[in-house]
Scaffold this active site. Structure first.
Site, short mmCIF file in Angstrom:
data_model
loop_
_atom_site.label_atom_id
_atom_site.label_comp_id
_atom_site.label_asym_id
_atom_site.label_seq_id
_atom_site.Cartn_x
_atom_site.Cartn_y
_atom_site.Cartn_z
CE1 TYR A 135 12.99 13.80 44.03
CE2 TYR A 135 14.64 12.67 42.70
CZ TYR A 135 14.32 13.46 43.78
OH TYR A 135 15.31 13.91 44.64
CG HIS A 140 11.96 18.29 44.68
ND1 HIS A 140 11.92 18.77 45.98
CD2 HIS A 140 11.71 16.95 44.76
CE1 HIS A 140 11.64 17.77 46.80
NE2 HIS A 140 11.53 16.66 46.09
CE1 TYR A 251 17.10 7.45 49.12
CE2 TYR A 251 17.26 7.97 51.47
CZ TYR A 251 17.76 8.06 50.18
OH TYR A 251 18.92 8.75 49.94
CE LYS A 260 7.79 11.08 49.51
NZ LYS A 260 7.54 12.45 49.06
#
Length: 422
Positions: A135, A140, A251, A260
């Site tokens: 990540y 993002h 999550y 995912k």
């Protein structure tokens, strides 16, 4: 043979100007066609060099390779021979393809060696044992934090101190061209008291790159940032499909799961670290200073351009974003060092994805979640239709390439069509 940008290399193979598969690239992949069983090849222009035929004709006889190493359904055994060997194989092929080298150009087996790429079916390049998704884009992570948390404190306290990641599902990583089925799961509307079950309404792509490990470690060992590239064989394009509404409900507290694990699509050609060496650049400044095990004494970021396209059924494709791998806050050496710092062992063929690669400008956001700001805005396509997320019948296409002057090294593309939920 050196493929330094100071040396202009010319090949006897016809290669179009904007081809991703130039003499400077020569990526490895696994292919088959109607007459050939699965085997390992190297891409050049619109051809594939069948390495098994080259081997049979004695072009690698001085390397004493294991018998039949190129007649395989994956690159794992070849990669496992070590970088010294795979680098030598790639350089030998590069030398044989040069315009002034007649050894293969004028050889009687040339027709058997050079396979038409359009007639080949590309397979998953490696047998993936384990898969980690990072990540690592600050843009993002900040965008997602603004959407779902406090905009003033978008990044969580740990984000600038370590490369955040999670272990994903390797079994559902698929090669380009394989369609995906819209996943089903639990979702919960913020206005509702309880969840419902059904197909995702927020199917999304994520523009990522992934590196493939080429050297194992033992349990308890760690890899330093200085040594990390010795363990990285090459890179593929990686579309980490995501069901945002399923993800948002599931999550907390343990992270991504069914939102995912239904599919991730990768490009079939593995671009080697050697081919990308000349595109290295300095990464973003990291503040606060990272801990010693994450410090780097040289650049490990790459100037690789990425593009995402959406093609509705029966329509032309539309480019919806363009980003660059050099934007990543955490680089590949830091990712691998962090992955192994606790003694976690890695194996040949493990895959580690970057996480969504977003830039600072809205047209460089690497997911529909960001481009539509979680469905609040619409992304206009060339046909005049609009998208907030991916719909049934849409084909999502990802492309990636690096350029410096007249030198181009590309990944081809990874594409997949979305089928309705079953």
């Amino acid at each position: 043979m050196s493929d330094s940008p100071t040396n202009t290399l010319i090949t006897w193979v016809e290669v179009t100007k904007n081809s991703d598969f130039t003499i400077y690239n020569l990526p490895f992949g696994v292919f088959q066609n109607k007459r050939l069983s699965s085997r390992i090849g190297i891409a050049i222009g619109d051809k594939i060099v069948d390495l098994s035929v080259l081997d049979q004709e004695g072009f690698f006889s001085d390397m004493f390779l294991p018998e039949g190493v190129f007649l395989s359904e994956s690159l794992n055994d070849l990669i496992g021979l070590g970088k010294a060997i795979t680098k030598k194989i790639r350089e030998r092929v590069q030398d044989l393809l040069l315009a002034d080298n007649e050894k293969l150009r004028d050889h009687s087996a040339r027709g058997k060696v050079m396979v038409n790429r359009k007639e080949a079916t590309m397979l998953l390049p490696v047998k993936i044992g384990d898969y980690t998704d990072f990540y690592s884009s600050i843009e993002h992570a900040t965008n997602v934090g603004k959407m779902f948390r406090d905009p003033e404190h978008a990044l969580l306290p740990n984000w600038k101190h370590l490369p955040v990641g999670y272990h994903g599902r390797a079994s559902s990583i698929i090669p380009s061209g394989v369609p995906i089925t819209r996943p089903k799961g639990q979702t919960k509307d913020p206005e509702s008291d309880s969840p419902v079950f059904g197909p995702t309404k927020k199917l999304d792509f994520e523009a990522e790159l992934a590196f493939i490990t080429g050297k194992p470690t033992k349990l308890g060992d760690s890899v330093s940032t200085a040594d990390a590239e010795d363990y990285i064989f090459g890179f593929v394009l990686f579309n980490d499909w995501s069901a945002r509404d399923i993800q948002a409900w599931e999550y907390v507290p343990l992270g991504p799961f069914l939102g995912k694990s239904f599919a991730s699509s990768i490009s079939p050609w593995v671009v080697t670290l050697e081919a990308l060496e000349q595109f290295k650049v300095a990464g973003p400044v990291q503040e606060p200073e990272v801990l010693d095990y994450l410090k780097c004494d040289k650049p490990h970021s790459f100037d690789i351009q990425l593009e995402m396209y959406i093609q509705p059924d029966g329509e032309k494709s539309s480019k919806v974003c363009a980003s660059n791998f050099k934007n990543m806050y955490w680089n590949v050496a830091q990712q691998l060092a962090h992955q192994t710092v606790n003694g976690c062992n890695i194996n040949v063929g493990d895959m580690m994805a970057s996480g969504t690669i977003s830039g600072q400008e809205p047209d460089s956001y690497g997911s529909m979640l960001e481009l539509s700001w979680n469905g609040k805005e619409s992304v206009k396509l060339e046909s005049g239709t609009e998208r907030k997320f991916i719909e049934d019948g849409d084909t999502v296409i990802m492309k990636g390439f690096a350029e410096k002057g007249d030198i181009r090294v590309g990944f081809g593309e990874v594409k997949a069509k979305v089928l309705p939920a079953k």
